[in-house]
Structure formats: C-alpha cells, structure tokens
Design a protein around this motif. Structure first.
Motif, short mmCIF file in Angstrom:
data_model
loop_
_atom_site.label_atom_id
_atom_site.label_comp_id
_atom_site.label_asym_id
_atom_site.label_seq_id
_atom_site.Cartn_x
_atom_site.Cartn_y
_atom_site.Cartn_z
N PHE A 1 0.84 -1.19 0.00
CA PHE A 1 0.00 0.00 0.00
C PHE A 1 0.88 1.25 0.00
O PHE A 1 2.10 1.19 0.20
CB PHE A 1 -0.92 0.01 1.23
N ASP A 2 0.18 2.38 -0.23
CA ASP A 2 0.80 3.70 -0.12
C ASP A 2 0.31 4.30 1.18
O ASP A 2 -0.90 4.54 1.36
CB ASP A 2 0.39 4.58 -1.31
N LEU A 3 1.23 4.53 2.13
CA LEU A 3 0.85 4.97 3.47
C LEU A 3 0.22 6.35 3.43
O LEU A 3 -0.75 6.62 4.16
CB LEU A 3 2.07 4.96 4.38
N GLN A 4 0.71 7.25 2.60
CA GLN A 4 0.18 8.61 2.56
C GLN A 4 -1.20 8.64 1.92
O GLN A 4 -2.11 9.32 2.40
CB GLN A 4 1.13 9.53 1.80
N LEU A 5 -1.37 7.88 0.81
CA LEU A 5 -2.65 7.90 0.13
C LEU A 5 -3.65 6.93 0.75
O LEU A 5 -4.84 6.97 0.41
CB LEU A 5 -2.46 7.54 -1.35
N LYS A 6 -3.13 6.07 1.65
CA LYS A 6 -3.98 5.07 2.29
C LYS A 6 -4.75 4.26 1.24
O LYS A 6 -5.96 4.08 1.31
CB LYS A 6 -4.95 5.72 3.28
N GLN A 7 -3.98 3.75 0.26
CA GLN A 7 -4.57 3.01 -0.86
C GLN A 7 -3.75 1.74 -1.09
O GLN A 7 -2.52 1.78 -1.13
CB GLN A 7 -4.58 3.89 -2.12
N LYS A 8 -4.44 0.61 -1.26
CA LYS A 8 -3.76 -0.66 -1.46
C LYS A 8 -3.44 -0.88 -2.93
O LYS A 8 -4.15 -0.39 -3.82
CB LYS A 8 -4.64 -1.81 -0.94
N LEU A 9 -2.37 -1.67 -3.15
CA LEU A 9 -1.96 -2.01 -4.50
C LEU A 9 -3.00 -2.93 -5.14
O LEU A 9 -3.35 -3.97 -4.58
CB LEU A 9 -0.60 -2.72 -4.48
N SER A 10 -3.53 -2.53 -6.27
CA SER A 10 -4.54 -3.29 -7.01
C SER A 10 -5.79 -3.55 -6.20
O SER A 10 -6.59 -4.41 -6.57
CB SER A 10 -3.96 -4.64 -7.49
N SER A 11 -5.94 -2.83 -5.10
CA SER A 11 -7.10 -2.99 -4.23
C SER A 11 -7.27 -4.44 -3.78
O SER A 11 -8.39 -4.93 -3.62
CB SER A 11 -8.37 -2.50 -4.94
N MET A 12 -6.15 -5.16 -3.60
CA MET A 12 -6.24 -6.56 -3.22
C MET A 12 -5.04 -6.94 -2.37
O MET A 12 -4.07 -6.19 -2.26
CB MET A 12 -6.30 -7.47 -4.46
N ALA A 13 -5.14 -8.14 -1.74
CA ALA A 13 -4.05 -8.69 -0.92
C ALA A 13 -3.50 -9.92 -1.62
O ALA A 13 -4.16 -10.56 -2.44
CB ALA A 13 -4.56 -9.03 0.47
N TYR A 14 -2.23 -10.27 -1.26
CA TYR A 14 -1.54 -11.40 -1.88
C TYR A 14 -1.26 -12.45 -0.82
O TYR A 14 -0.66 -12.18 0.22
CB TYR A 14 -0.22 -10.94 -2.52
N ILE A 15 -1.74 -13.68 -1.07
CA ILE A 15 -1.63 -14.78 -0.12
C ILE A 15 -0.43 -15.64 -0.51
O ILE A 15 -0.22 -15.95 -1.68
CB ILE A 15 -2.91 -15.62 -0.11
N TYR A 16 0.36 -16.05 0.50
CA TYR A 16 1.47 -16.97 0.26
C TYR A 16 1.53 -17.99 1.39
O TYR A 16 1.08 -17.74 2.51
CB TYR A 16 2.79 -16.23 0.12
#
Length: 855
Positions: A348-363
């Motif tokens: 995510f971008d801490l300043q914009l409070k926005q996640k990358l691709s609006s999704m999470a990555y599971i491993y």
C-alpha cells in the motif's frame, strides 16, 4: 445575336485602350501597293475574369484593319504572347498557353490554365506586327482540398504528450496545385474527411481514442485531436478523403510518456511465478508501477507492506523489509520468512492510504530444507527429447549438508517453457516412494511428452528455491520420425533431359508438423524404370548429395546418363531412420538428346622408333599401350545404316607436316591446310593407288564414319624438324544421334569435341632411371654440404688457436718489460726503436693495442 456580340466586342475594345502603332504609314502616293497595318484588341470571353485554379481561361482576340487577303498571313506569322508577373508563357502562374487562330478572325482566342490563387494582371502583345501591349486583370481562387498537397504537423508541441492527454494535429488545407484553401471556404470538407491511425516503429498497429475534427483555428488551419493511452514511440499517419490518402509530412513521430503512478492500477507478480515458499527463504515479489492506462511508470514510488497470518488474523512483524528498483517501473519487495503457515501480504501507499490493485496477496510457507546448489536434476530428458516421445528425468532434493530433503509433491514445481515463448509442456511428477502422492519424498520422477520441436528451458523449483544454482536447464526437442502423410510431395520437373542437372526438393515433417532436419546423410535417390521393376544401373545415373536447407527441406540434383535411355522413368526417394525406410516415387520422362563424340588420346605421345620415309608414325597399335581413337556414343542406338552416321575429323599440327592415307571414297570431302595458308582448301588433283590416296599438309579434314576416322588415325605420320609440337584433334558429329520417341527425327544441334596432344620426338626417361638420377643428385648435394661443414669447422678451429697464441705472446712481452730494472729502461733512441718494433708487429695482428699503449 451576331450583331449584339459584335457590338459587345467593339464596346470592350474601346474600353481596353488599345495602343496604336507609332510608325508613320506611307501615303498612297508613295506606295501604290499600300496595305494598312492590322490592329488587335483583347478581352475576356463573356466578361468572365474570375477563375478557380485548373479552369481554362479564354481571351478573345479582336482584329482591326485586317483584309481577308491578309488573314492567312497573320495566321501563319502572328505571334501572340501572355506574360504574368514577368513570366512569359508557361510558368508557375499559368500553364498550357495556346493561341488559337483557326477559322475566321472573330473566333480567334488565347487560352491558358491558371495555377496560382490570387489577383493577377495578364500582359498581352503581338510581336510580329508590333501593335503595342494590352493588359487584362483576373482573379484565381483555390480549388477543393487535396490530401496529398495538404500539410500535417503538430499544433502545440513538438511530438511529446502524456498518456491520456489530448494530442492536436494541425492541417494546412491546400488544393491539388498547392494553393492554401482560405479560412471559411464553403467547399472545405467537414467531420469524417480526415482521420488518424497509429503504429509502433516496427509496424504493429496501436489504437488511439477519442478522435475529433475541430474545424478552423484562428490562424487559418484545421484542427484534429485524439487521445493516446499507450506509452512509447509511435508513428501517426494522417489521412484524407475516403481512399485514405496520406497528407504531406505524414507520418508524424509521437512520443507518449506514462502518466503519474496509479496505486489502484499497479500490480504485483511473484518471482518465479510461485507463492509457495520454503521456510527460512526469502519472499520476493515484483511491484509493477503503472499509470491509469497500465503503462509502467519509471519513477520510484514509495510503498510499504504489511503481513497478517490468515488463520489468526494477527499481524506478523517484518523486520528486514526491503524494496529496491530492478528496472524502470518495477521494484522488488523482499523479506525473510521464518514461520510456517498461510499469510496475507498487503502492499500500500501509506500517505494515500490506498492498497496495490485494491487486493491482498496470499502466500504459503512450508517446512523444507532443500538447497538450490546441492539439489539437482539428472537424466536424459533434462537435456534432450524427441517430439511425440515420452522423456523423463529425476529430481534429487538435498539440504546444505547433502542429506535428502523430503517434501510433499505439491511443493515441487517443474516449468518447461520454450525459449521463444511460443509453447510450454505440462510435466507429470511422481514421488519415488510407496504409497500415495501426499507422502513426502526427496526423489521424484518427472515425465513429459513434447510436441513442438525447438529449444526449451526447464525450471525446477522446490517452493521458491530454484535448483541448478538459480538457473534453468537447457533442453532441446528434436523432431520425431518422418511422416510420409504430412511431408510434402517432392518438387521436381517431370520432363528432364540427359546431361543436365535436374533439381529435386523434398520437405520432411514429423507427425506434429515439425520440420525434420539433419537427415541429409540418410537421404538418397534411386532410379527405376517404369517398365522394369529393378533398379537402373547407378553408373548411368549421377545423383548428388542432399543439401540441408535448415528448414526441413532438402535439395539435390541428379543427371540422367541411363546409358542412352529415354522414356518414362521413376525416381525412388528413400528416407531412412530408426523406424525403418520410407520410400517415395517420382515419375519422370527422359528425353533423348545428342551425345558428343569422345576422343581417346593421351596428353602426350612420345614418337619412338626410327623415322621412316613418311616420317614418325604417331600411333602404332602393336607398339603403343594407350588408346588413340574416336568413339561415338550414339552409334549403338542408331537405327539406320551405321555407315550413314558421319563425323567430321580435323587434325592439325602447330609445326611440321601431317601425312595421312585415306580411302578414295571420301576424297570429295577431304580438305587441306598448307604452310603459309590458314584456310581449308578442297583437293584440286589427286592420285589414287589401290583405291587409296595420300594427303600431306599442316591440317587435314574429312567426312567419314567412325571406322574411317579410326583407320585414318592409325595411318597418321608426322614430319618436322622441331623436337616438340602440338597436335589438335577436333570431331564434329553433324547432329546425328539415336532417335526421338517416335523415331521420326534423327538430327539435332551438332556437337563437337576437341583435344590437344603433345608430340615429342625424344623418348622420355623411365621411372627407374629417373629415380636413380634423382638419388645421385641428392647424394651429391648432401656430400658437398658435409664437406663444407667439415672445412668450416677446421677453419674456425685454426683461427681460434692462432688468436690464442698471439694473445699469449703479447702478454709475455708486457710481463717482461714490467720486470726489467729501471736503469735498463733508459735506452738509446736506436735501441728503443728496435725493441718496440716487435710488439708493434704483434699488435697489428690483433693484440690488445689500447692496454699496451697505456704501459
């Protein structure tokens, strides 16, 4: 109506201010043959002085004081010219200027085509009669817009724009003559006439959005706009009308730069394409910084990451988080994993409070200890395979101590990818343990069946651990067995001729359409007759080796020699591999052709024996072991009387005279060359004895059958003072050969054969004698070298000893002088001179002069 036209022309003439002639006319008393000088006036037809570029302008010529008797003279010698802006006749302003003086004078006119738009003055005059100058004003407007003459350019920038912003194209509309179409013209095409298209520099098409025609701008241009969304360098073509004519200066070079980073559009990709990680390894994921249109943004954007355990939803601290740029627009996020389980990664971008691709990555993190350097793959299938055949190899997992490191089968990944990215192969992995696949194992069997030949990379991974030190294994898939059903039929010419290289091309493919290469050693041509099932004698059928064209096709050439064979034939093409032999039949037809005669003679003939009254006999069947005769290959297939197959035999010598005995039946065809005459001459007189006659000359030529030629060559003698000369033999078959398929023709283009034979009177040295002489010369040279070496050795040794004795003598003399008392050193001049003479003589022979003088 004619009166109204005449009145109009007269009125126009009066308004044009015709310049009268200033020359004084002779009075009737001075010249009884007085004829008045004609005068001319000019005006626009129908008072039309406004035109469009490309129209035809017509100027009416009005003649005054022109009697009917002088009309033809004016028509012949009159010279009317039109000048516009200092340019007379055809120019950049007007073209196709013509004075039309046909018919009666009222119909005379001048026509031209105006080219340039604007207001002009036409200057008209007649040069022959010097009647003065007249002027006419006219105006020209531009024609319709023509795409090829219109000019395209960028409007507000020099070819740079940001993705998603508008790009503006400026068009200067011009007609076909290059005239600018003025702003507000009624005939300017509107929306739908112009359009743009884009492509990469390599020609790949690209789509632009939101094209729009904006009409006129304030500076008199047309405006077009569109929105490019892909970043890169492009070529922009600007078209006009419905047949897509390109405008001048098109295409335009456009560079589109990516826009600002859009966090929601940015994506992430797992390194090596797997989200299954081995414990205590490094988690690595690529961050693709993209703008709102998906273009990579080269700037480095600050990102942060958080990890949460999926089962407990508790945050997992990441102490060694690292984000670094690996290439323009791509960053690598990495950290070490120390706990097994399933986790969720959020970027995510801490300043914009926005996640990358609006999704999470599971491993997933599993417990395993495989070492990428110690673990390995082995087997024939890791390096090579055959299309359509099952190949396999073994994978051995070991830890850093080279102990087996067992894992579940799901943790092992094998990716078989072609190097050009066009295909992939799905492998099957089997653990080498008893039981089902859920058990752990450290040895695995990997099998696969490729279909497309080529070069591949095999990636073997245990989780995210890449075997082979992080590098792929290189594997080559070879084509399978040749398929006669898929391979193309051979390409060849069905009608061939003998003694000509004929080409055959065959394209070999396997069952999966792969080109089969490197089979040229196993390909061969076989020739069989259509009427005879057995193979034709290979000595009469010359086939070359197949040439590999590197694309699955092979080319060879063959020459039919089929010992005088003609007619239908079959060429057998055989391809041999491990699966057997595949045959293919090529039906051909061999046409008969004329074969050239053959001269059997050695390169040199040594004339042995004593010279007889006739001279030296060149060939004696009882004496000479070589052949000296003529062979006609077509004689065996000649259907008529073989004595009718005639040849022309020509024999000439460079120096000396030839003597030959011929039968009297061929005297009519015999010709001679004599000394001083280089032309063939027929016999004027001859004497026949026992039905034979003798010919003597530098050259002899006659017509005869093969038997006549060979008998004459056995009765050939040479006379001459030179020890060596050249004999030139030429045979022409007069076009005679076997027959065509219907035997209706027995003639073709004549073929000739020539050969040069060296005649030497002196008998050559035999091989044994030559070896002995050569050996004697070699021994003599070796002996001389040895003698010279011995002599040089003793000479050097004597000089060395002499030099040593001279040095010893000088040293003794010097030592004696040093030991003499001082009172004995003061000698008289005469004694001193006598004493010094001996050392001086010694020094002249090479003593140490400098040391002696110092003493």
């Amino acid at each position: 109506m004619a009166n109204s036209v005449a009145l109009s022309l007269l009125t126009l003439a009066l308004l044009l201010c015709v310049a009268p002639s200033t020359a004084q006319e002779p009075s009737p008393q001075q010249d009884t043959n007085y004829a008045p000088r004609p005068a001319f006036a000019f005006g626009w037809l129908d008072d039309r002085s406004a035109f469009r570029a490309g129209d035809t302008a017509v100027i009416v010529i009005m003649a005054f004081d022109l009697p009917d008797a002088n009309v033809s003279a004016v028509r012949r010698s009159g010279s009317f010219t039109v000048t516009v802006r200092g340019k007379t006749g055809n120019s950049t302003y007007i073209a196709d200027v013509r004075a039309r003086l046909e018919g009666a004078p009222p119909s005379w006119n001048i026509t031209f085509v105006p080219l340039r738009a604007g207001e002009f003055v036409a200057v008209l005059e007649e040069e022959r009669f010097a009647v003065g100058v007249s002027t006419l004003q006219y105006a020209v407007a531009a024609r319709d817009v023509h795409p090829s003459a219109s000019l395209a350019s960028w409007m507000y920038f020099s070819g740079y724009v940001v993705a998603g912003s508008k790009a503006f194209v400026s068009v200067i509309p011009r007609d076909a003559f290059g005239n600018d179409v003025p702003r507000g013209a009624d005939d300017v095409p509107g929306n739908g006439y112009f359009r743009v298209s884009g492509s990469y520099v390599n020609g790949t098409a690209v789509e632009f959005l939101d094209f729009q025609y904006n009409g006129w701008t304030g500076d008199g241009r047309l405006s077009l706009e569109f929105v490019p969304t892909l970043a890169g360098d492009f070529l922009v073509q600007v078209y006009g009308d419905n047949i897509n004519r390109t405008l001048r200066d098109s295409p335009l070079l456009l560079t589109v730069k990516p826009g600002p980073t859009d966090i929601a559009k940015s994506t992430a990709d797992w390194k090596h394409g797997t989200n299954v990680l081995q414990i205590f390894s490094k988690m690595e994921i690529f961050i693709n910084q993209k703008d709102s249109y998906g273009n990579l943004v080269p700037e480095i954007h600050p990102f942060d990451a958080a990890v949460v355990e999926k089962a407990s939803n508790l945050s997992v601290p990441v102490g060694d988080l690292r984000i670094e740029a690996v290439t323009e627009g791509i960053q690598l996020l990495s950290f070490n994993v120390g706990e097994p389980g399933e986790f969720v990664l959020t970027i995510f971008d801490l300043q914009l409070k926005q996640k990358l691709s609006s999704m999470a990555y599971i491993y997933n993190v599993f417990v395993g200890y495989s070492d990428g350097s110690n673990s390995f793959a082995n087997g024939s299938g890791i390096a090579q395979s055959v299309a359509g055949s099952v190949s396999s190899f073994m994978v051995y997992l070991e830890d850093q101590y080279r102990d087996p490191s067992p894992v579940e089968t799901a943790m092992l990944q094998v990716q078989i990818l072609s190097k050009n990215g066009s295909s992939a192969v799905n492998p099957i992995m089997s653990p080498m343990v008893a039981g089902n696949s859920t058990l752990q194992a450290s040895h695995f069997n990997v099998s696969y069946t490729p279909e497309i030949a080529g070069e591949y990379d095999i990636w073997v991974l245990c989780g995210n651990i890449v075997l082979n030190n992080g590098n792929p294994y290189a594997m080559t898939v070879s084509p399978g067995a040749v398929s006669t059903f898929i391979s193309t039929d051979p390409l060849f010419e069905p009608r061939v001729k003998r003694s000509v290289r004929n080409e055959v091309t065959v394209r070999l493919r396997d069952s999966f359409m792969n080109p089969v290469v490197s089979l040229e050693p196993k390909l061969r041509l076989q020739l069989t007759s259509a009427n005879i099932p057995t193979l034709v004698n290979t000595s009469s059928f010359a086939a070359e080796e197949f040439v590999n064209n590197k694309d699955g096709s092979y080319t060879t050439h063959y020459v039919a020699r089929n010992e005088d064979f003609y007619g239908d034939d079959i060429i057998m093409l055989s391809a041999k591999n491990r699966n057997g032999i595949e045959d293919s039949k090529l039906h051909i037809f061999v046409e008969p052709i004329n074969d050239p005669p053959v001269i059997l003679a050695p390169k040199s003939i040594f004339l042995g024996g004593k010279e007889s009254r006739e001279g030296y006999q060149i060939f004696d069947k009882q004496r000479d072991p070589f052949e000296f005769s003529i062979v006609e290959p077509d004689l065996r297939r000649y259907l008529g009387n073989k004595s009718h197959l005639l040849l022309v035999l020509s024999l000439e010598v460079l120096e000396g005279t030839l003597l030959m005995t011929l039968p009297s039946g061929i005297v009519a065809t015999a010709e001679l060359k004599t000394d001083g005459n280089n032309h063939w001459q027929s016999l004027q007189a001859y004497v026949a004895i026992a039905h034979h006659f003798v010919l003597r000359g530098t050259g002899i030529r006659f017509h005869g059958d093969v038997s006549d030629c060979n008998n004459a060559m056995q009765r050939l003698f040479y006379q001459g003072a030179s020890h060596e000369t050249r004999l030139y033999i030429t045979v022409n078959d007069l076009g005679n050969h076997g027959c065509y398929p219907d035997c209706s023709e027995m003639m073709s283009r004549p073929l000739s054969t020539a050969k040069t034979v060296r005649l030497v009177k002196m008998k050559p040295m035999n091989s044994r004698r030559a070896i002995l002489v050569g050996s004697a010369i070699a021994i003599e040279i070796l002996a001389m070298l040895c003698l010279g070496g011995v002599l040089l050795y003793f000479l050097v040794k004597c000089m060395s000893q002499l030099r040593g004795k001279q040095i010893d003598r000088v040293n003794d003399e010097v030592r004696t002088r040093e030991q003499m008392p001082s009172h004995q050193m003061s000698l008289s001049p005469s004694d001193d001179a006598g004493y010094c003479s001996a050392p001086a003589a010694v020094l002249s022979l090479g003593g140490n002069r400098s040391s002696f003088q110092q003493r």
